[in-house]
Design an enzyme around this catalytic site. Structure first.
Site, PDB file in Angstrom:
ATOM      1  N   PHE A 138       0.864  -1.191   0.000  1.00 30.29           N
ATOM      2  CA  PHE A 138       0.000   0.000   0.000  1.00 30.29           C
ATOM      3  C   PHE A 138       0.891   1.228   0.000  1.00 30.29           C
ATOM      4  O   PHE A 138       1.667   1.446   0.927  1.00 30.29           O
ATOM      5  CB  PHE A 138      -0.947   0.057   1.213  1.00 30.29           C
ATOM      6  CG  PHE A 138      -1.859   1.249   1.125  1.00 30.29           C
ATOM      7  CD1 PHE A 138      -3.037   1.176   0.383  1.00 30.29           C
ATOM      8  CD2 PHE A 138      -1.526   2.465   1.714  1.00 30.29           C
ATOM      9  CE1 PHE A 138      -3.864   2.286   0.256  1.00 30.29           C
ATOM     10  CE2 PHE A 138      -2.346   3.570   1.585  1.00 30.29           C
ATOM     11  CZ  PHE A 138      -3.516   3.489   0.860  1.00 30.29           C
ATOM     12  N   ASP A 223       9.289   2.868   2.092  1.00 32.61           N
ATOM     13  CA  ASP A 223       8.113   3.661   2.424  1.00 32.61           C
ATOM     14  C   ASP A 223       7.834   3.450   3.913  1.00 32.61           C
ATOM     15  O   ASP A 223       7.293   2.424   4.316  1.00 32.61           O
ATOM     16  CB  ASP A 223       6.927   3.223   1.564  1.00 32.61           C
ATOM     17  CG  ASP A 223       5.650   4.008   1.899  1.00 32.61           C
ATOM     18  OD1 ASP A 223       5.637   4.714   2.924  1.00 32.61           O
ATOM     19  OD2 ASP A 223       4.677   3.903   1.130  1.00 32.61           O
ATOM     20  N   LYS A 252       2.349  10.794   7.404  1.00 27.86           N
ATOM     21  CA  LYS A 252       1.498  10.508   8.566  1.00 27.86           C
ATOM     22  C   LYS A 252       1.976  11.208   9.846  1.00 27.86           C
ATOM     23  O   LYS A 252       1.720  12.387  10.011  1.00 27.86           O
ATOM     24  CB  LYS A 252       1.323   8.996   8.740  1.00 27.86           C
ATOM     25  CG  LYS A 252       0.495   8.422   7.575  1.00 27.86           C
ATOM     26  CD  LYS A 252      -0.115   7.083   7.846  1.00 27.86           C
ATOM     27  CE  LYS A 252      -1.138   6.754   6.759  1.00 27.86           C
ATOM     28  NZ  LYS A 252      -0.790   5.629   5.901  1.00 27.86           N
TER      29      LYS A 252
HETATM   30  C1  LIG Z   1      -0.966   5.815   4.395  1.00 29.44           C
HETATM   31  C2  LIG Z   1       0.135   5.338   3.554  1.00 29.44           C
HETATM   32  C3  LIG Z   1       0.448   5.961   2.330  1.00 29.44           C
HETATM   33  C4  LIG Z   1      -0.390   7.063   1.735  1.00 29.44           C
HETATM   34  O1  LIG Z   1      -0.450   8.199   2.526  1.00 29.44           O
HETATM   35  P1  LIG Z   1      -1.593   9.313   2.249  1.00 29.44           P
HETATM   36  O2  LIG Z   1      -1.224  10.437   3.154  1.00 29.44           O
HETATM   37  O3  LIG Z   1      -2.897   8.674   2.607  1.00 29.44           O
HETATM   38  O4  LIG Z   1      -1.518   9.660   0.806  1.00 29.44           O
HETATM   39  C5  LIG Z   1       1.549   5.502   1.634  1.00 29.44           C
HETATM   40  N1  LIG Z   1       2.295   4.499   2.105  1.00 29.44           N
HETATM   41  C6  LIG Z   1       2.033   3.859   3.282  1.00 29.44           C
HETATM   42  C7  LIG Z   1       2.927   2.777   3.763  1.00 29.44           C
HETATM   43  C8  LIG Z   1       0.927   4.256   4.036  1.00 29.44           C
HETATM   44  O5  LIG Z   1       0.635   3.619   5.161  1.00 29.44           O
END
Ligand SMILES: *Cc1c(COP(=O)(O)O)cnc(C)c1O
Length: 400
Positions: A138, A223, A252
């Site tokens: 994700f 990520d 986040k």
């Molecule tokens: C939440 C998340 C995203 C996307 O972040 P947004 O601020 O919702 O665009 C990307 N990578 C990971 C691992 C995430 O948990």
């Protein structure tokens, strides 16, 4: 029905399926609904609220800066951006950073950097760069990002998607090695898959991945939007494996639970791919976001939140492990990123979340079988005990 919910159902796109609770206030690990009922927040907005709701130091940084200078765009310098990026680079060991707002934008930034690096430095022929991702990933919701998702629902109806991505099983170093070709620019990976269901790879996975990437002149991009900034009991989940990636994505919790703030950090050679005009964002790196994010990084260190996440996470996992229930398949995670997986044929994770909500615990299912327990990093033993006790009660009700 609650009139606020009714109003939202009428005017807001139905792209989520929220639990039927209307929150009006938050402080620390607690949130309150419109009837004054208090809940323990086990979601912390998918890790965006790691510092806890409305942390006083962060609210102060926000209000002070809001009254001084909030948005200037990057057409000018501001006195707040550089100190944030310096602090972020110092803490993560990266050389340079590019500020954005949401996670998906920072991921897109990383993909652009990797492709341009492949053409400019590695010598990949024009428009041939490949980026390898993992099954179950994700990384956000833009068209290019959902294009390489393995979730059918994320993609259905949104094609066509940009080419140049291949996917390998998560946790499988040999599959990665086999997938690498002469045009491979980068491997993009979450050290622990969050939305994928809190999937922890085999021990040593990331360090083996780092070696394979280095041996093949492939950028390793982690990520850590969800796993970063203390969530797993270390500043970065990649530090558990002593890995320093070539590129790192944060988001986040970087916004301190108050604002959307994200960034892509990298080695100088990678970040220098960006020239004036190549890439940008009107709001990225604005003084308001920067002031809050900088204070957020300082608070993480000053208040020992990273060590606390390690300690409280171990305590939480041990307590969950002691629940004997025929409904639980597995408890897994690291630090305060915990998933409880239930047997799909016995109970829906959504049902568990609804029952927990009645008992004053807010969480959300991921997929149909996993309940996430990822509270603010400031959670106490007593609050963990209360959560475990509530879960115990819910399970014995459902078993009976
Ligand atoms: C939440 C998340 C995203 C996307 O972040 P947004 O601020 O919702 O665009 C990307 N990578 C990971 C691992 C995430 O948990």
């Amino acid at each position: 029905m609650n009139p606020t919910i009714e109003l939202e159902e009428e005017y807001c796109a139905h792209n989520y399926l929220p639990l039927p609770v209307v929150l009006v206030r938050g402080a620390g690990v607690y949130v309150w609904d419109d009837a004054g009922k208090r809940y323990l927040d086990m979601m912390s907005a998918y890790s965006a609220v790691s510092h806890g709701h409305c942390h006083p130091r962060l609210v102060q940084a926000l209000t002070q800066q809001a009254g001084r200078l909030a948005i200037v765009s990057r057409a000018f310098y501001s006195d707040k951006l550089a100190p944030l990026l310096e602090q972020a680079c110092r803490m993560t060991g990266q050389d340079m950073a590019l500020p954005m707002n949401t996670g998906a934008e920072a991921v897109e930034t990383a993909l652009k950097a990797a492709r341009k690096w492949a053409y400019t430095v590695k010598g990949v022929p024009a428009d041939q760069a490949e980026i390898i991702v993992c099954d179950g990933n994700f990384h956000g919701r833009t068209i290019s990002i959902v294009g390489f998702s393995s979730e059918d629902q994320y993609k259905a109806g949104f094609g066509p998607f940009p080419p140049g991505f291949t996917s390998v099983p998560f946790g499988d170093v040999d599959a990665l090695e086999a997938a690498i070709g002469p045009n491979t620019a980068a491997f993009l990976v979450e050290p622990i898959q969050g939305e994928g269901g809190i999937i922890v790879p085999p021990p040593g996975y990331l360090s083996k991945v780092a070696k394979v990437c280095a041996d093949n002149d492939v950028l390793l991009i982690c990520d850590e939007i969800q796993t970063g900034l203390g969530r797993t009991g270390a500043l970065l989940a990649s530090t558990h494996d002593a890995v320093k990636p070539d590129g790192l994505i944060l988001g986040k919790a970087l916004g301190g639970g108050l604002l959307p703030v994200s960034m892509f950090l990298a080695r100088r050679e990678v970040m220098e791919m960006f020239q004036p005009g190549d890439h940008g964002s009107t709001f990225g790196g604005n003084p308001l976001s920067s002031a809050v994010a900088l204070e957020g990084l300082r608070v993480l260190e000053d208040e020992g939140m990273i060590e606390a996440a390690a300690e409280m996470g171990a305590y939480f996992m041990a307590a969950l492990g002691e629940i004997k229930s025929p409904l639980i398949q597995q408890v897994r995670g690291k630090g305060l990123l915990i998933g409880v997986e239930f047997y799909a044929d016995k109970v829906a994770a959504r049902t568990i979340c609804e029952r927990l909500m009645d008992k004053g615990i807010l969480s959300k299912e991921t997929h149909d079988t996993v309940v996430r327990l990822a509270p603010p990093l400031i959670i106490t033993r007593e609050q963990i005990d209360a959560t475990v006790e509530a879960l115990r009660q819910v399970l014995s009700e459902l078993e009976g």
